[in-house]
Motif scaffolding. Structure first.
Motif, PDB file in Angstrom:
ATOM      1  N   THR A   3       0.840  -1.192   0.000  1.00 63.25           N
ATOM      2  CA  THR A   3       0.000   0.000   0.000  1.00 63.25           C
ATOM      3  C   THR A   3       0.874   1.240   0.000  1.00 63.25           C
ATOM      4  O   THR A   3       1.773   1.367   0.836  1.00 63.25           O
ATOM      5  CB  THR A   3      -0.902   0.006   1.246  1.00 63.25           C
ATOM      6  OG1 THR A   3      -1.663  -1.194   1.267  1.00 63.25           O
ATOM      7  CG2 THR A   3      -1.833   1.197   1.228  1.00 63.25           C
ATOM      8  N   SER A  51     -12.815   6.863 -12.594  1.00 69.78           N
ATOM      9  CA  SER A  51     -11.445   6.517 -12.971  1.00 69.78           C
ATOM     10  C   SER A  51     -10.510   6.603 -11.767  1.00 69.78           C
ATOM     11  O   SER A  51      -9.671   5.717 -11.550  1.00 69.78           O
ATOM     12  CB  SER A  51     -10.956   7.462 -14.077  1.00 69.78           C
ATOM     13  OG  SER A  51      -9.600   7.203 -14.400  1.00 69.78           O
ATOM     14  N   ALA A  54     -11.215   3.730  -9.419  1.00 66.87           N
ATOM     15  CA  ALA A  54     -10.614   2.492  -9.917  1.00 66.87           C
ATOM     16  C   ALA A  54      -9.121   2.441  -9.594  1.00 66.87           C
ATOM     17  O   ALA A  54      -8.586   1.380  -9.222  1.00 66.87           O
ATOM     18  CB  ALA A  54     -10.834   2.375 -11.422  1.00 66.87           C
ATOM     19  N   ASP A  55      -8.442   3.594  -9.716  1.00 69.06           N
ATOM     20  CA  ASP A  55      -7.012   3.646  -9.382  1.00 69.06           C
ATOM     21  C   ASP A  55      -6.793   3.361  -7.896  1.00 69.06           C
ATOM     22  O   ASP A  55      -5.874   2.623  -7.510  1.00 69.06           O
ATOM     23  CB  ASP A  55      -6.435   5.020  -9.735  1.00 69.06           C
ATOM     24  CG  ASP A  55      -6.371   5.250 -11.241  1.00 69.06           C
ATOM     25  OD1 ASP A  55      -6.413   4.263 -11.998  1.00 69.06           O
ATOM     26  OD2 ASP A  55      -6.289   6.430 -11.645  1.00 69.06           O
ATOM     27  N   GLU A  57      -8.731   1.690  -5.950  1.00 69.43           N
ATOM     28  CA  GLU A  57      -9.014   0.275  -5.717  1.00 69.43           C
ATOM     29  C   GLU A  57      -7.824  -0.583  -6.121  1.00 69.43           C
ATOM     30  O   GLU A  57      -7.458  -1.539  -5.432  1.00 69.43           O
ATOM     31  CB  GLU A  57     -10.263  -0.143  -6.483  1.00 69.43           C
ATOM     32  CG  GLU A  57     -10.694  -1.573  -6.199  1.00 69.43           C
ATOM     33  CD  GLU A  57     -11.996  -1.942  -6.902  1.00 69.43           C
ATOM     34  OE1 GLU A  57     -12.396  -3.110  -6.789  1.00 69.43           O
ATOM     35  OE2 GLU A  57     -12.601  -1.074  -7.553  1.00 69.43           O
ATOM     36  N   GLN A  58      -7.206  -0.230  -7.236  1.00 69.53           N
ATOM     37  CA  GLN A  58      -6.044  -0.970  -7.713  1.00 69.53           C
ATOM     38  C   GLN A  58      -4.887  -0.890  -6.712  1.00 69.53           C
ATOM     39  O   GLN A  58      -4.111  -1.836  -6.547  1.00 69.53           O
ATOM     40  CB  GLN A  58      -5.588  -0.402  -9.074  1.00 69.53           C
ATOM     41  CG  GLN A  58      -4.450  -1.169  -9.722  1.00 69.53           C
ATOM     42  CD  GLN A  58      -4.856  -2.572 -10.157  1.00 69.53           C
ATOM     43  OE1 GLN A  58      -6.026  -2.814 -10.459  1.00 69.53           O
ATOM     44  NE2 GLN A  58      -3.909  -3.495 -10.197  1.00 69.53           N
ATOM     45  N   LEU A  59      -4.811   0.233  -6.003  1.00 67.04           N
ATOM     46  CA  LEU A  59      -3.757   0.428  -5.004  1.00 67.04           C
ATOM     47  C   LEU A  59      -4.063  -0.268  -3.683  1.00 67.04           C
ATOM     48  O   LEU A  59      -3.240  -0.271  -2.770  1.00 67.04           O
ATOM     49  CB  LEU A  59      -3.558   1.932  -4.747  1.00 67.04           C
ATOM     50  CG  LEU A  59      -2.945   2.734  -5.903  1.00 67.04           C
ATOM     51  CD1 LEU A  59      -3.012   4.223  -5.598  1.00 67.04           C
ATOM     52  CD2 LEU A  59      -1.500   2.295  -6.146  1.00 67.04           C
ATOM     53  N   GLY A  60      -5.257  -0.843  -3.577  1.00 63.60           N
ATOM     54  CA  GLY A  60      -5.614  -1.554  -2.363  1.00 63.60           C
ATOM     55  C   GLY A  60      -6.183  -0.676  -1.265  1.00 63.60           C
ATOM     56  O   GLY A  60      -6.333  -1.130  -0.128  1.00 63.60           O
ATOM     57  N   ALA A  63     -12.341  -0.739  -1.926  1.00 63.99           N
ATOM     58  CA  ALA A  63     -12.885  -1.991  -2.443  1.00 63.99           C
ATOM     59  C   ALA A  63     -14.334  -1.764  -2.820  1.00 63.99           C
ATOM     60  O   ALA A  63     -15.004  -0.883  -2.284  1.00 63.99           O
ATOM     61  CB  ALA A  63     -12.770  -3.103  -1.408  1.00 63.99           C
ATOM     62  N   THR A  67     -20.404  -5.387  -7.844  1.00 60.42           N
ATOM     63  CA  THR A  67     -19.972  -4.830  -9.122  1.00 60.42           C
ATOM     64  C   THR A  67     -20.560  -3.447  -9.372  1.00 60.42           C
ATOM     65  O   THR A  67     -19.872  -2.528  -9.832  1.00 60.42           O
ATOM     66  CB  THR A  67     -20.371  -5.773 -10.278  1.00 60.42           C
ATOM     67  OG1 THR A  67     -19.827  -7.064 -10.028  1.00 60.42           O
ATOM     68  CG2 THR A  67     -19.854  -5.232 -11.593  1.00 60.42           C
ATOM     69  N   ARG A  71     -17.724   2.487  -3.582  1.00 58.01           N
ATOM     70  CA  ARG A  71     -16.500   1.984  -2.946  1.00 58.01           C
ATOM     71  C   ARG A  71     -16.545   2.216  -1.443  1.00 58.01           C
ATOM     72  O   ARG A  71     -17.179   3.135  -0.950  1.00 58.01           O
ATOM     73  CB  ARG A  71     -15.260   2.677  -3.517  1.00 58.01           C
ATOM     74  CG  ARG A  71     -15.034   2.576  -5.024  1.00 58.01           C
ATOM     75  CD  ARG A  71     -15.054   1.172  -5.542  1.00 58.01           C
ATOM     76  NE  ARG A  71     -14.372   1.023  -6.809  1.00 58.01           N
ATOM     77  CZ  ARG A  71     -14.886   1.345  -7.990  1.00 58.01           C
ATOM     78  NH1 ARG A  71     -16.095   1.889  -8.064  1.00 58.01           N
ATOM     79  NH2 ARG A  71     -14.216   1.138  -9.103  1.00 58.01           N
ATOM     80  N   THR A  74     -10.686  -0.216   2.408  1.00 60.41           N
ATOM     81  CA  THR A  74     -10.159  -1.472   2.921  1.00 60.41           C
ATOM     82  C   THR A  74      -9.541  -1.206   4.301  1.00 60.41           C
ATOM     83  O   THR A  74      -9.444  -0.054   4.739  1.00 60.41           O
ATOM     84  CB  THR A  74      -9.071  -2.023   1.990  1.00 60.41           C
ATOM     85  OG1 THR A  74      -7.992  -1.068   1.941  1.00 60.41           O
ATOM     86  CG2 THR A  74      -9.606  -2.243   0.588  1.00 60.41           C
TER      87      THR A  74
END
Length: 347
Positions: A3, A51, A54-55, A57-60, A63, A67, A71, A74
């Motif tokens: 992270t 967008s 989503a970034d 989320e990609q970084l953790g 979440a 679907t 968000r 985490t």
């Protein structure tokens, strides 16, 4: 992937991340791009916000539970928010006065501990927890009163004026002179010491033949002191109040998590050990979800703070436990204030 620290995020990503976390902690619900675009004042389209989400989320850090849902943070995201972004809401003068008033009501210290646990539950909307102080009485006077039928009443007076009584089984008839000798010995030789210190010194004197007590008096002295040590070991180390707060509307959709948390709270010794780890902390500590294995399954958070006596010695720990969506910004300073207020009552 590890992270990233909050400093590595862009200003836009940091602001959206903060809004998502604060929105989630406020409502307990995931936060979507549409509501962020409409209510947050961010001058971005929902597509641009999606967008960034989503970034993150990609970084953790965030979440998506479903679907099509928004968000939520985490555990790693919550840790970053708590450590580096949280805007603490200091208690108001009215809140301070209310806490101090509730704790200052007349009564034994046990009543204050019960009140403290209830206060923590009220201010957090979760469960409040207080560890019983680990302080020990220092002896001022000790006497044994014959009750007959092989029993005596051991009366201990502490230096702070506290008086406690315990029944001691004598194991047979004891003469008044033996009771008097044992009482005088403890008061004269061991005054000013804790029970543990008194017992250790007494055993050393008796073993070395320096006590000038006959065997009956020596045995009675040991019985009289031991009854408090045995009693202390049986006392509950943790007071928990407000478990019903954990069964709110939001919890009904995740009943297994709540059941797991309630099971954890039943194991008071394990919870006390977790709080004990905050004993040496300089400030309030926050345990989030699986950072502590005890609450890994229930995904719960604990906010804990040590409380001190008037001489500055740590005598216990208090805190709250609840879902990870606790209002940290409000609860953390309130826990700290409650710890300081309780400390004023501990002699």
């Amino acid at each position: 992937m590890p992270t990233p620290p909050i400093s590595e995020l862009t200003d836009r990503a940091r602001e959206i991340f903060r809004l998502v976390v604060e929105g989630y902690l406020d409502s307990g619900q995931p936060v979507g791009s549409k509501s962020l675009a409409q209510d947050s004042g961010i001058n971005l389209s929902p597509a641009s916000i999606r967008s960034v989400l989503a970034d993150l989320e990609q970084l953790g850090l965030l979440a998506a539970p479903h679907t099509s849902a928004g968000r939520m943070p985490t555990e790693s995201g919550l840790r970053i928010f708590v450590d580096g972004m949280m805007r603490v809401a200091e208690p108001t003068a009215q809140e301070r006065a209310q806490i101090e008033q509730r704790l200052s009501e007349p009564g034994p210290i046990e009543a204050a501990l019960e009140a403290t646990s209830a206060i923590l539950s009220d201010i957090s909307g979760a469960a409040g927890m207080v560890m019983v102080p680990t302080r020990e009485h220092r002896l001022a006077q000790f006497s044994l009163v014959n009750l007959g039928q092989g029993r005596a009443l051991a009366v201990l007076v502490g230096e702070d004026g506290a008086v406690e009584n315990r029944v001691v089984e004598l194991g047979g008839a004891i003469s008044p002179s033996v009771l008097e000798q044992a009482s005088n010995y403890i008061t004269a030789r061991l005054a000013g010491r804790t029970l543990a210190e008194a017992a250790k010194a007494m055993q050393a004197e008796i073993a070395a033949g320096k006590s000038q007590l006959d065997s009956a008096s020596a045995d009675l002295v040991q019985r009289g002191l031991a009854v408090w040590s045995e009693d202390a070991a049986r006392r509950p180390v943790l007071i928990v109040r407000g478990q019903a707060n954990l069964l709110d509307d939001a919890a009904l959709g995740d009943i297994e998590r709540v059941r797991s948390l309630l099971d954890d709270l039943e194991n008071k010794q394990s919870v006390a050990e977790l709080l004990e780890s905050a004993r040496e902390a300089e400030a309030t500590r926050i345990f989030i979800g699986s950072e502590n294995r005890l609450f890994a399954l229930s995904g719960s958070s604990v906010i804990a703070s040590p409380y001190r006596d008037r001489e500055g010695r740590v005598v216990g720990v208090l805190g709250v436990i609840g879902p990870t969506r606790l209002n940290y910004a409000r609860v953390v300073p309130m826990v700290d204030l409650t710890a300081r207020s309780l400390g004023k009552l501990i002699g």
